[in-house]
Design an enzyme around this catalytic site. Sequence first.
Site, short mmCIF file in Angstrom:
data_model
loop_
_atom_site.label_atom_id
_atom_site.label_comp_id
_atom_site.label_asym_id
_atom_site.label_seq_id
_atom_site.Cartn_x
_atom_site.Cartn_y
_atom_site.Cartn_z
CB CYS A 139 13.16 9.52 8.09
SG CYS A 139 14.35 8.34 6.88
CE LYS A 168 -2.52 3.34 1.82
NZ LYS A 168 -2.05 4.43 1.11
N GLY A 223 6.87 5.45 7.94
CA GLY A 223 6.20 6.70 8.13
C GLY A 223 6.00 7.35 9.25
CB SER A 224 3.72 9.70 10.94
OG SER A 224 2.56 9.20 10.55
CG LEU A 269 8.18 4.72 13.21
CD1 LEU A 269 7.45 4.46 14.46
CD2 LEU A 269 7.07 4.35 12.21
CD GLU A 275 9.95 13.26 11.12
OE1 GLU A 275 8.93 12.77 11.33
OE2 GLU A 275 10.73 12.48 10.30
P1 NAP Z 1 2.59 8.77 6.78
O1 NAP Z 1 1.24 9.94 6.84
O2 NAP Z 1 2.52 8.18 8.09
O3 NAP Z 1 1.97 8.00 5.70
C1 NAP Z 1 2.79 6.65 5.30
C2 NAP Z 1 1.83 5.60 4.97
O4 NAP Z 1 1.09 5.21 5.97
C3 NAP Z 1 0.87 6.21 3.86
O5 NAP Z 1 0.90 4.98 2.68
C4 NAP Z 1 -0.38 6.43 4.37
O6 NAP Z 1 -1.48 6.50 3.57
C5 NAP Z 1 -0.21 5.29 5.33
N1 NAP Z 1 -1.34 5.43 6.47
C6 NAP Z 1 -1.92 6.45 7.02
N2 NAP Z 1 -2.76 6.36 7.97
C7 NAP Z 1 -2.60 5.00 8.05
C8 NAP Z 1 -3.12 4.12 9.25
N3 NAP Z 1 -4.16 4.39 9.89
N4 NAP Z 1 -2.86 2.75 8.97
C9 NAP Z 1 -2.30 2.27 8.14
N5 NAP Z 1 -1.44 3.08 7.01
C10 NAP Z 1 -1.77 4.35 7.27
O7 NAP Z 1 3.77 9.52 6.50
P2 NAP Z 1 4.23 10.03 5.51
O8 NAP Z 1 3.87 11.55 5.63
O9 NAP Z 1 3.78 9.61 4.23
O10 NAP Z 1 5.82 10.16 5.71
C11 NAP Z 1 6.64 10.72 6.48
C12 NAP Z 1 7.01 10.15 7.77
O11 NAP Z 1 7.76 9.18 7.09
C13 NAP Z 1 7.93 11.06 8.44
O12 NAP Z 1 7.52 10.89 9.75
C14 NAP Z 1 9.34 10.37 8.09
O13 NAP Z 1 10.49 10.61 9.08
C15 NAP Z 1 8.92 8.91 8.13
N6 NAP Z 1 10.07 8.35 7.23
C16 NAP Z 1 10.58 7.38 7.87
C17 NAP Z 1 11.67 6.86 7.46
C18 NAP Z 1 12.64 5.78 7.96
O14 NAP Z 1 13.33 4.82 7.38
N7 NAP Z 1 12.78 5.69 9.15
C19 NAP Z 1 12.08 6.91 5.99
C20 NAP Z 1 10.98 7.56 5.46
C21 NAP Z 1 10.02 8.38 5.95
P3 NAP Z 1 -1.86 7.54 2.93
O15 NAP Z 1 -0.81 8.28 1.98
O16 NAP Z 1 -3.08 7.05 2.14
O17 NAP Z 1 -2.53 8.42 4.02
#
Ligand code: NAP
Length: 474
Positions: free
Chosen positions: A281, A174, A227-228, A248, A375
């Site tokens: 990240c 996804k 993700g977050s 995260l 962040e």
């Molecule tokens: P996000 O809002 O958490 O979204 C990530 C993914 O999760 C998307 O596919 C999103 O789908 C999905 N999602 C949203 N709500 C969900 C739920 N309740 N259950 C399951 N999946 C859900 O994060 P983002 O804004 O795309 O990315 C930014 C974050 O990712 C930052 O915090 C960054 O630090 C982190 N990140 C971490 C790393 C690492 O390796 N540590 C690498 C890259 C990014 P939708 O798009 O459809 O909402």
Amino acid sequence: MKQLLWINGEHVEGEISEPLYSPYSKEMISEVARASKEQFHEAIQAAHEAFPTFKSIPAFKRAEILEKVVAFLKRDREECARLIAQEAAKPIKTALAEVDRTIMTYTFAAQEARRIYGETIPLDAAPGGEGRVAFTVREPLGVVAAITPFNFPMNLVAHKVGPAIASGNTVVLKPASQTPLSAYRIAHYFHEAGLPKGVLNVVTGSGKIAGEAFVKDERVKMITFTGSPVVGKWLREHAGLKRVTLELGSNSAVIVDEGVNISNIVPRVVTGAFTYQGQVCISVQRIFVHSSLYDSFVDQFVKETKKLTLGNPLHHETDISALISEEEVERIQNWIQEAVNHGARLEYGGKVINRMLQPTVLLNASLSDKISCQEVFGPVVHINRFDYFDEVIEAVNDSSYGLQVGVYTNDVNKAFRASRELHVGGVMINEIPTFRVDHMPYGGVKMSGMGREGIKYAIEEVTEIKLISFKLTE
Ligand code: NAP
């Protein structure tokens, strides 16, 4: 063009479809299918049915499929980069670098597919274990549900799909709603490479619906999420006995110790802070500079930052483009304002030009302001001074996150002390925290997550150890 779901080796209409807009120009790039709850379960069923056959495919065949994907990516390098630039507003030179890293990630996956080993266990080390030969094998878990963010839409997909397929798992992916096209492109390459149907399914739609389907469905054996923290924590809390890895966020820091030649490092720190608008990240967010170097560091850092070009992500001269959404621009501006209200000095940037936030440099921000302790995920850094190494180690550790830290120092004792005392997943000596190559173990502690990526390490996460003991009968 309309982008359909990819389930069981076929394009499938979603419940509805939605327009996808460029974050930079706001032009419509595509129309993308949105899956219903039932369609997430159909994709899980397809992956579940494909697993028994796929797990028995020899390693060299899985490796060959991955090698073909590498060849397609090399052939279509520029086109893939344009796709990333369009859907993510990632400047094209950074998007090209992402495609190159994706090539490396699948290359490592192809190599690791051929060397998934167990070990022999001397059971006779314990009384009662005599007369046996024992060894372990690593077996795939089954259906892996992968959820990826928008910021590295091709390489973070590779970090989940590569190791899962290398080790014989099947996948429901996804991708982020803003960046689905790179993920569908990868599914197309796997199909062309001969991956059996149902092994990789790509399903776009609501993250919440996907998350609920994945945690509740018994056929899903593992959830791998990038993700977050808020979503990661929710998944972990609801996943029961499923394996979960979480990559995260962070508020990564870099320390610049006394005696360091700052002219050598400033361009690198600027790159770490502002690449892809800071939406990385491990982006540099907190910079701590020894008082003896502070003024000249700030001076050089701002001069270097001013060289960055804002513009269209498809133009080769662009360094910084639009943030992923207007809400993000507004949130970050509010955080900057809060820091300034609390006494930080806005040394450079802070303005928004056509949806692009200027690279922003704050001085002496309070470490309890959001701009420091949460962040930012945008093109904003703060530079603070320190006098004592103890003090700076404590300041860096005083964070809910712990992904990577960079430490520039000429003192080997301080380098080893920092390596020992910093509570993070990776310490980069004489390097920015943003450093990553795709085979190294990568992941965080605290709110930055759990589990490790980097192909060999991710394969450990998506497989389980089985022990086989032979009792000798004579
Ligand atoms: P996000 O809002 O958490 O979204 C990530 C993914 O999760 C998307 O596919 C999103 O789908 C999905 N999602 C949203 N709500 C969900 C739920 N309740 N259950 C399951 N999946 C859900 O994060 P983002 O804004 O795309 O990315 C930014 C974050 O990712 C930052 O915090 C960054 O630090 C982190 N990140 C971490 C790393 C690492 O390796 N540590 C690498 C890259 C990014 P939708 O798009 O459809 O909402």
